[in-house]
Motif scaffolding. Structure first.
Motif, short mmCIF file in Angstrom:
data_model
loop_
_atom_site.label_atom_id
_atom_site.label_comp_id
_atom_site.label_asym_id
_atom_site.label_seq_id
_atom_site.Cartn_x
_atom_site.Cartn_y
_atom_site.Cartn_z
N PRO A 1 0.83 -1.20 0.00
CA PRO A 1 0.00 0.00 0.00
C PRO A 1 0.86 1.25 0.00
N TRP B 1 0.87 5.85 0.14
CA TRP B 1 0.22 6.94 0.86
C TRP B 1 -0.65 7.84 -0.01
N MET C 1 -4.46 2.48 -3.04
CA MET C 1 -3.97 1.34 -2.27
C MET C 1 -3.69 0.16 -3.20
N THR D 1 -4.35 -6.32 -2.93
CA THR D 1 -4.00 -7.25 -1.86
C THR D 1 -5.21 -8.08 -1.51
N ARG E 1 -9.17 -5.10 4.08
CA ARG E 1 -9.06 -3.65 3.90
C ARG E 1 -10.01 -2.98 4.89
N LYS F 1 -2.74 -4.03 13.06
CA LYS F 1 -1.57 -4.51 12.32
C LYS F 1 -0.89 -5.69 13.02
N ASP G 1 -0.74 -7.94 7.19
CA ASP G 1 -0.94 -7.61 5.78
C ASP G 1 -2.18 -6.78 5.52
N CYS G 2 -2.95 -6.46 6.55
CA CYS G 2 -4.15 -5.66 6.33
C CYS G 2 -3.76 -4.24 5.91
N THR G 3 -4.67 -3.57 5.25
CA THR G 3 -4.44 -2.17 4.92
C THR G 3 -5.42 -1.32 5.73
N ASP H 1 -1.91 3.27 6.15
CA ASP H 1 -1.55 3.16 4.74
C ASP H 1 -2.12 4.30 3.91
N GLU H 2 -3.20 4.89 4.36
CA GLU H 2 -3.84 5.94 3.58
C GLU H 2 -4.62 6.87 4.50
#
Length: 345
Positions: free
Chosen positions: A2, A4, A8, A11, A15, A38, A43-45, A65-66
């Motif tokens: 992912p 910024w 994203m 994956t 999410r 996390k 691996d989650c976003t 990640d965002e």
């Protein structure tokens, strides 16, 4: 991986959209939730929907990640803005965690069609959330616990025996060097002071006490950095005016700058405020002053904090202004007590 900039990467991991809070301190405490998510799903976003002002803080959280800006003023409903953002989020997330308890805060995940939407009951959000949890104030007695619990299963949250990791903001050494050069800082060991508290005057230690403590610290060989937003400029000037090695940085620095400047301080003296939580999250020792609020509810999330409260029978009252008109819970907290605490570390 992912990135910024709002796009994203592909994956198969979960999410998650988190609807963030509207206050600096609460946003810092929300990092404990991000860390928990996390830790359980590396691996989650994680995307955070929050006011635009929060983006510099979110950029200092490695777990985020965002950051998605919601351009709605504090207290505004902002129907058009919420609907516009919701359209951009359709199909992007499997789960939404709504931290605020207001009706409007749950609207975007609902309009975006996110299948799982969890939050606490409040303001008749029956159709907006798919999982509505009752807030047990005796079990979830701190803001950070409430945030973290929403990232856990309902059974785990009910047990209440989960850990809340301390927030940890990342630092920018280059930015710090530029700030020190621009403002002439770093000639002495630094003590930070934060005289503001957005909530109201019942959380603000008297400026005369800050001034007195500043004079003592300078005489003892320290540099004092007064930090705050544009609303704190006058207070900062009252504290620092005419004193060598006292720097009023209120309104002269950005929120991200405060992260680096506070990390560079030996200690800070602060009201219960957003910047108190920032200082805690960068590892600086915190001398935290509590008047109308309670350190049991919103403590600095660090092992390096000293709490200063008189614990009068009338406090904490949780009011913006003293209902008795004297604010003795702060006025009677002597600067000498803070000086001794600072020297003891």
């Amino acid at each position: 991986m992912p990135i910024w900039n709002g796009l994203m990467a592909e994956t198969n991991a979960e999410r998650i959209l988190v609807v963030g809070p509207s206050w600096v301190g609460d946003m810092v405490m929300a990092q404990s939730l991000f860390q928990t998510l996390k830790a359980r799903q590396p691996d989650c976003t994680i995307a955070v929907l929050a006011p635009a002002w929060s983006q510099p803080i979110l950029a200092r959280m490695a777990e985020v990640d965002e950051a998605i800006a919601l351009d709605v003023g504090h207290g505004e409903f902002g129907w058009r803005a919420r609907r516009r953002v919701a359209r951009t989020l359709k199909g992007r997330f499997e789960r939404a965690i709504v931290l605020p308890r207001s009706w409007k805060s749950a609207l975007v995940p609902f309009l975006a069609g996110i299948q799982q939407r969890v939050g606490f009951t409040g303001e008749q959000r029956l159709i907006l959330l798919t999982e509505r949890r009752k807030l047990d104030r005796s079990m979830l007695d701190q803001t950070v616990k409430r945030f973290v619990s929403l990232g856990l299963s309902a059974d785990e949250a009910r047990r209440g025996d989960f850990a809340c990791p301390h927030p940890r903001l990342t630092l920018d050494a280059d930015n710090l060097a530029a700030l020190k050069a621009e403002h002439g800082l770093g000639q002495r060991p630094a003590i930070g002071m934060m005289p503001g508290a957005e909530y109201g005057p019942a959380k603000q230690w008297p400026l005369a006490h800050f001034r007195s403590l500043t004079e003592r610290l300078i005489a003892a060989g320290y540099e004092v950095r007064v930090l705050g937003g544009p609303k704190d400029v006058e207070a900062g000037e009252w504290i620092a005016a005419g004193l060598s090695h006292a720097h009023n940085l209120c309104g002269k620095t950005r929120l991200a700058d405060a992260v680096d400047l506070l990390a560079d301080c030996r200690q800070v003296v602060t009201n219960d405020s957003g910047l108190m939580h920032v200082a805690a999250a960068v590892g600086t020792r915190v001398q935290a002053i509590y008047g109308s609020s309670s350190p049991l509810y919103t403590p600095p999330l660090t092992s390096r904090a000293d709490i200063h409260t008189l614990a009068l029978t009338c406090s904490p009252c949780f009011e913006r202004t003293c209902p008795l008109g004297h604010t003795n819970c702060l006025n009677q907290l002597d600067p000498e007590r803070l000086m001794l605490a600072l020297q003891d570390r």
